[in-house]
Design a protein around this motif. Sequence first.
Motif, PDB file in Angstrom:
ATOM      1  N   GLU A 263       0.813  -1.215   0.000  1.00 20.16           N
ATOM      2  CA  GLU A 263       0.000   0.000   0.000  1.00 20.16           C
ATOM      3  C   GLU A 263       0.847   1.265   0.000  1.00 20.16           C
ATOM      4  O   GLU A 263       0.598   2.194  -0.758  1.00 20.16           O
ATOM      5  N   THR A 264       1.889   1.305   0.846  1.00 21.58           N
ATOM      6  CA  THR A 264       2.660   2.543   1.031  1.00 21.58           C
ATOM      7  C   THR A 264       3.973   2.586   0.258  1.00 21.58           C
ATOM      8  O   THR A 264       4.548   3.650   0.075  1.00 21.58           O
ATOM      9  N   GLY A 265       4.487   1.424  -0.155  1.00 26.63           N
ATOM     10  CA  GLY A 265       5.785   1.368  -0.827  1.00 26.63           C
ATOM     11  C   GLY A 265       6.961   1.360   0.143  1.00 26.63           C
ATOM     12  O   GLY A 265       8.116   1.342  -0.274  1.00 26.63           O
ATOM     13  N   GLU A 266       6.678   1.350   1.442  1.00 26.11           N
ATOM     14  CA  GLU A 266       7.739   1.321   2.458  1.00 26.11           C
ATOM     15  C   GLU A 266       8.501  -0.001   2.380  1.00 26.11           C
ATOM     16  O   GLU A 266       7.898  -1.073   2.341  1.00 26.11           O
ATOM     17  N   ASN A 267       9.826   0.077   2.353  1.00 27.19           N
ATOM     18  CA  ASN A 267      10.644  -1.131   2.401  1.00 27.19           C
ATOM     19  C   ASN A 267      10.654  -1.651   3.828  1.00 27.19           C
ATOM     20  O   ASN A 267      11.035  -0.930   4.749  1.00 27.19           O
ATOM     21  N   LEU A 268      10.235  -2.895   4.002  1.00 25.91           N
ATOM     22  CA  LEU A 268      10.103  -3.463   5.332  1.00 25.91           C
ATOM     23  C   LEU A 268      11.319  -4.268   5.755  1.00 25.91           C
ATOM     24  O   LEU A 268      11.764  -4.178   6.892  1.00 25.91           O
ATOM     25  N   MET A 269      11.854  -5.071   4.847  1.00 23.96           N
ATOM     26  CA  MET A 269      12.970  -5.949   5.203  1.00 23.96           C
ATOM     27  C   MET A 269      13.577  -6.548   3.951  1.00 23.96           C
ATOM     28  O   MET A 269      13.004  -6.469   2.863  1.00 23.96           O
ATOM     29  N   VAL A 270      14.749  -7.145   4.126  1.00 23.31           N
ATOM     30  CA  VAL A 270      15.420  -7.911   3.077  1.00 23.31           C
ATOM     31  C   VAL A 270      15.761  -9.262   3.668  1.00 23.31           C
ATOM     32  O   VAL A 270      16.214  -9.355   4.810  1.00 23.31           O
ATOM     33  N   ALA A 271      15.513 -10.296   2.906  1.00 22.96           N
ATOM     34  CA  ALA A 271      15.846 -11.653   3.339  1.00 22.96           C
ATOM     35  C   ALA A 271      16.316 -12.426   2.117  1.00 22.96           C
ATOM     36  O   ALA A 271      16.462 -11.856   1.029  1.00 22.96           O
ATOM     37  N   TRP A 272      16.536 -13.706   2.286  1.00 24.48           N
ATOM     38  CA  TRP A 272      17.010 -14.571   1.199  1.00 24.48           C
ATOM     39  C   TRP A 272      15.991 -15.655   0.927  1.00 24.48           C
ATOM     40  O   TRP A 272      15.283 -16.096   1.830  1.00 24.48           O
ATOM     41  N   MET A 273      15.941 -16.079  -0.328  1.00 26.73           N
ATOM     42  CA  MET A 273      15.055 -17.172  -0.724  1.00 26.73           C
ATOM     43  C   MET A 273      15.855 -18.191  -1.528  1.00 26.73           C
ATOM     44  O   MET A 273      16.731 -17.816  -2.304  1.00 26.73           O
ATOM     45  N   ASN A 274      15.533 -19.467  -1.314  1.00 26.50           N
ATOM     46  CA  ASN A 274      16.032 -20.501  -2.215  1.00 26.50           C
ATOM     47  C   ASN A 274      14.862 -20.895  -3.114  1.00 26.50           C
ATOM     48  O   ASN A 274      13.772 -20.332  -3.018  1.00 26.50           O
ATOM     49  N   ARG A 275      15.080 -21.854  -4.009  1.00 27.06           N
ATOM     50  CA  ARG A 275      14.012 -22.260  -4.933  1.00 27.06           C
ATOM     51  C   ARG A 275      12.757 -22.721  -4.187  1.00 27.06           C
ATOM     52  O   ARG A 275      11.644 -22.370  -4.554  1.00 27.06           O
ATOM     53  N   GLU A 276      12.960 -23.520  -3.152  1.00 23.88           N
ATOM     54  CA  GLU A 276      11.834 -24.058  -2.392  1.00 23.88           C
ATOM     55  C   GLU A 276      11.029 -22.931  -1.737  1.00 23.88           C
ATOM     56  O   GLU A 276       9.795 -22.940  -1.765  1.00 23.88           O
ATOM     57  N   ALA A 277      11.724 -21.963  -1.150  1.00 25.78           N
ATOM     58  CA  ALA A 277      11.042 -20.847  -0.485  1.00 25.78           C
ATOM     59  C   ALA A 277      10.248 -20.016  -1.486  1.00 25.78           C
ATOM     60  O   ALA A 277       9.102 -19.641  -1.213  1.00 25.78           O
TER      61      ALA A 277
END
Length: 128
Positions: free
Chosen positions: A24-38
Amino acid sequence: MISWLEDIKWNDAGLVPAIAQDAETGENLMVAWMNREALAETAELGVAVYFSRSRQKMWRKGEQSGHQQRVVEMRLDCDSDVILLKVEQKGGIACHTGRRNCFYKIFRDGEWVEVDPVLKDPKEIYRK
């Protein structure tokens, strides 16, 4: 194998960074990592699932805290090496420190200063 996952440029560890942004606001909340499964599970379930590098396992955002992220939209950047998740942040807290977002430090006069308040004590959020 899901073909759209092959379009992503995974790093040597098989991961891609993911930015969670308030839809809704465009605020960046966090950064994390993803693998294929995630990433596949995120697409299937419509909620953010990450890969915890420190714990070396899948991390379903909000599984302990209740601060789940409902995914409104997934985007891939021009280099195909960063995922952007536009999310609805449940409970209003995205950061494990109890803040709205993880970007609560600002660089001021040669040092990092905490500028955003803790909304809920992490000890209350992460009871074991």
